[in-house]
Design an enzyme around this catalytic site. Structure first.
Site, PDB file in Angstrom:
ATOM      1  N   ASN A 213      13.268   8.072  66.275  1.00 39.09           N
ATOM      2  CA  ASN A 213      12.210   9.010  65.889  1.00 39.09           C
ATOM      3  C   ASN A 213      12.513   9.807  64.621  1.00 39.09           C
ATOM      4  O   ASN A 213      11.634  10.465  64.086  1.00 39.09           O
ATOM      5  CB  ASN A 213      11.930   9.992  67.036  1.00 39.09           C
ATOM      6  CG  ASN A 213      11.288   9.298  68.208  1.00 39.09           C
ATOM      7  OD1 ASN A 213      10.628   8.256  68.048  1.00 39.09           O
ATOM      8  ND2 ASN A 213      11.486   9.833  69.405  1.00 39.09           N
TER       9      ASN A 213
ATOM     10  N   LYS B 139      13.533  10.721  60.651  1.00 37.37           N
ATOM     11  CA  LYS B 139      13.133  10.203  59.336  1.00 37.37           C
ATOM     12  C   LYS B 139      14.281   9.410  58.715  1.00 37.37           C
ATOM     13  O   LYS B 139      15.441   9.785  58.850  1.00 37.37           O
ATOM     14  CB  LYS B 139      12.781  11.394  58.440  1.00 37.37           C
ATOM     15  CG  LYS B 139      12.455  11.043  56.997  1.00 37.37           C
ATOM     16  CD  LYS B 139      12.044  12.297  56.243  1.00 37.37           C
ATOM     17  CE  LYS B 139      12.096  12.102  54.736  1.00 37.37           C
ATOM     18  NZ  LYS B 139      11.121  11.121  54.243  1.00 37.37           N
TER      19      LYS B 139
ATOM     20  N   LYS C 205      14.034   5.596  58.233  1.00 34.48           N
ATOM     21  CA  LYS C 205      14.031   4.153  58.520  1.00 34.48           C
ATOM     22  C   LYS C 205      13.565   3.328  57.315  1.00 34.48           C
ATOM     23  O   LYS C 205      14.278   2.449  56.838  1.00 34.48           O
ATOM     24  CB  LYS C 205      13.146   3.869  59.748  1.00 34.48           C
ATOM     25  CG  LYS C 205      13.641   4.596  60.996  1.00 34.48           C
ATOM     26  CD  LYS C 205      12.703   4.487  62.161  1.00 34.48           C
ATOM     27  CE  LYS C 205      11.420   5.257  62.021  1.00 34.48           C
ATOM     28  NZ  LYS C 205      11.592   6.724  62.005  1.00 34.48           N
ATOM     29  N   THR C 206      12.376   3.655  56.829  1.00 40.54           N
ATOM     30  CA  THR C 206      11.846   2.892  55.693  1.00 40.54           C
ATOM     31  C   THR C 206      12.682   3.145  54.441  1.00 40.54           C
ATOM     32  O   THR C 206      12.972   2.216  53.682  1.00 40.54           O
ATOM     33  CB  THR C 206      10.364   3.267  55.453  1.00 40.54           C
ATOM     34  OG1 THR C 206       9.628   2.886  56.611  1.00 40.54           O
ATOM     35  CG2 THR C 206       9.794   2.551  54.237  1.00 40.54           C
ATOM     36  N   THR C 207      13.106   4.390  54.262  1.00 43.12           N
ATOM     37  CA  THR C 207      13.896   4.695  53.060  1.00 43.12           C
ATOM     38  C   THR C 207      15.272   4.027  53.113  1.00 43.12           C
ATOM     39  O   THR C 207      15.825   3.682  52.068  1.00 43.12           O
ATOM     40  CB  THR C 207      14.012   6.217  52.841  1.00 43.12           C
ATOM     41  OG1 THR C 207      14.323   6.841  54.074  1.00 43.12           O
ATOM     42  CG2 THR C 207      12.727   6.793  52.293  1.00 43.12           C
TER      43      THR C 207
ATOM     44  N   ARG D   7      20.173  -1.805  46.470  1.00 44.88           N
ATOM     45  CA  ARG D   7      21.538  -2.329  46.367  1.00 44.88           C
ATOM     46  C   ARG D   7      21.518  -3.836  46.088  1.00 44.88           C
ATOM     47  O   ARG D   7      22.250  -4.341  45.248  1.00 44.88           O
ATOM     48  CB  ARG D   7      22.266  -2.025  47.675  1.00 44.88           C
ATOM     49  CG  ARG D   7      23.707  -2.434  47.677  1.00 44.88           C
ATOM     50  CD  ARG D   7      24.378  -1.968  48.949  1.00 44.88           C
ATOM     51  NE  ARG D   7      24.752  -0.566  48.902  1.00 44.88           N
ATOM     52  CZ  ARG D   7      25.187   0.138  49.961  1.00 44.88           C
ATOM     53  NH1 ARG D   7      25.261  -0.428  51.147  1.00 44.88           N
ATOM     54  NH2 ARG D   7      25.520   1.392  49.829  1.00 44.88           N
TER      55      ARG D   7
ATOM     56  N   PHE E  46      -3.482   2.311  62.372  1.00 41.99           N
ATOM     57  CA  PHE E  46      -3.969   2.240  63.752  1.00 41.99           C
ATOM     58  C   PHE E  46      -5.149   3.190  63.928  1.00 41.99           C
ATOM     59  O   PHE E  46      -5.106   4.336  63.482  1.00 41.99           O
ATOM     60  CB  PHE E  46      -2.863   2.630  64.744  1.00 41.99           C
ATOM     61  CG  PHE E  46      -1.988   1.472  65.106  1.00 41.99           C
ATOM     62  CD1 PHE E  46      -2.517   0.365  65.767  1.00 41.99           C
ATOM     63  CD2 PHE E  46      -0.647   1.480  64.792  1.00 41.99           C
ATOM     64  CE1 PHE E  46      -1.716  -0.708  66.102  1.00 41.99           C
ATOM     65  CE2 PHE E  46       0.170   0.408  65.120  1.00 41.99           C
ATOM     66  CZ  PHE E  46      -0.363  -0.683  65.776  1.00 41.99           C
TER      67      PHE E  46
ATOM     68  N   TRP F 210      -7.019   3.243  67.132  1.00 43.94           N
ATOM     69  CA  TRP F 210      -7.109   3.563  68.554  1.00 43.94           C
ATOM     70  C   TRP F 210      -8.542   3.546  69.067  1.00 43.94           C
ATOM     71  O   TRP F 210      -8.835   4.017  70.147  1.00 43.94           O
ATOM     72  CB  TRP F 210      -6.468   4.920  68.880  1.00 43.94           C
ATOM     73  CG  TRP F 210      -5.065   4.981  68.406  1.00 43.94           C
ATOM     74  CD1 TRP F 210      -4.576   5.834  67.459  1.00 43.94           C
ATOM     75  CD2 TRP F 210      -3.974   4.145  68.818  1.00 43.94           C
ATOM     76  NE1 TRP F 210      -3.248   5.578  67.258  1.00 43.94           N
ATOM     77  CE2 TRP F 210      -2.846   4.560  68.073  1.00 43.94           C
ATOM     78  CE3 TRP F 210      -3.831   3.104  69.734  1.00 43.94           C
ATOM     79  CZ2 TRP F 210      -1.606   3.966  68.219  1.00 43.94           C
ATOM     80  CZ3 TRP F 210      -2.599   2.512  69.870  1.00 43.94           C
ATOM     81  CH2 TRP F 210      -1.516   2.957  69.118  1.00 43.94           C
TER      82      TRP F 210
ATOM     83  N   GLU G 277       7.800  -1.370  59.627  1.00 41.41           N
ATOM     84  CA  GLU G 277       6.956  -0.919  60.748  1.00 41.41           C
ATOM     85  C   GLU G 277       6.512  -2.077  61.644  1.00 41.41           C
ATOM     86  O   GLU G 277       5.462  -2.000  62.282  1.00 41.41           O
ATOM     87  CB  GLU G 277       5.708  -0.137  60.262  1.00 41.41           C
ATOM     88  CG  GLU G 277       5.918   0.835  59.106  1.00 41.41           C
ATOM     89  CD  GLU G 277       6.716   2.086  59.439  1.00 41.41           C
ATOM     90  OE1 GLU G 277       6.961   2.339  60.629  1.00 41.41           O
ATOM     91  OE2 GLU G 277       7.112   2.795  58.495  1.00 41.41           O
TER      92      GLU G 277
END
Ligand code: ATP
Ligand code: MG
Length: 179
Positions: A18, A20, A22-24, A32, A74, A76, A111
């Site tokens: 949860n 911050k 992940k994408t970065t 790299r 999304f 919903w 994601e």
């Protein structure tokens, strides 16, 4: 046979949790790898999750860095759900093609955990496709709530822990940090 013995090189890496980052983190690895002249392909499964900053920066690294904004946000709403599913499958079909082609050293499936968790994309097929990827290809999956099977399949799993986030103190999104 352990994961690392099963192939000579390419890793499956999973950034979940949860917090911050992940994408970065995936973008950091792309940076790299590009430094070594390795081609990178990043595919976004949830529209809107990519921010202006990284999309613009990626252009500076073309043609080594390739980005594909796919999927939908999304909604919903049941009326839109079939469109969400169709968009997720289209993104996955494209990702599968990129993986099979084997032109990239790193393929980032940003994601991807969401459409897998919501059964929009078949988890078994995802794992089979990634397991049979070209030898030297690294695959990175990002997203919260990675399923147990994705965790099992990965060589490297990092869970971002949400210790503190500026949103909790009412601090708004900062340019260059959030977008
Ligand atoms: P980043 O792209 O900054 O590496 P991420 O990929 O880890 O973040 P996502 O789960 O994709 O984060 O969420 C996207 C957005 O949600 C980001 O703008 C991020 O700052 C925000 N976010 C992440 N963690 C939290 C949190 N604990 N509380 C509030 N917002 C968060
Ligand atoms: Mg993200």
């Amino acid at each position: 046979m352990t994961k690392s013995e099963s192939r000579s090189n390419g890793l499956l890496m999973l950034f979940t949790g949860n917090g911050k980052g992940k994408t970065t983190s995936a973008l950091g690895l792309a940076f790299r790898a590009i430094g070594h002249g390795f081609p990178v392909c990043m595919i976004q499964f949830i529209k809107g999750s990519w921010k202006y900053g990284e999309l613009e920066a990626a252009k500076h690294f073309a043609p080594l860095m390739e980005v594909h904004v796919m999927g939908r946000g999304f909604t919903w709403k049941s009326a839109d759900l079939t469109k969400d599913v169709a968009a997720a499958r289209e993104a996955w079909d494209f990702a599968r093609k990129i993986i099979r082609e084997g032109k990239h050293r790193i393929v980032i499936l940003d994601e991807l955990t969401y459409p897998v968790s919501y059964d929009m994309i078949d988890e078994k097929e995802v794992i089979e496709t990634i397991s049979s990827r070209p030898e030297n290809m690294h695959v990175i999956i990002t997203g919260r709530g990675a399923s147990e099977k994705l965790v099992d399949a990965a060589d490297l799993v990092t869970e971002m822990l949400d210790v503190k986030h500026p949103y909790e103190n009412g601090i708004s999104a900062q340019k260059g940090v959030e977008f």
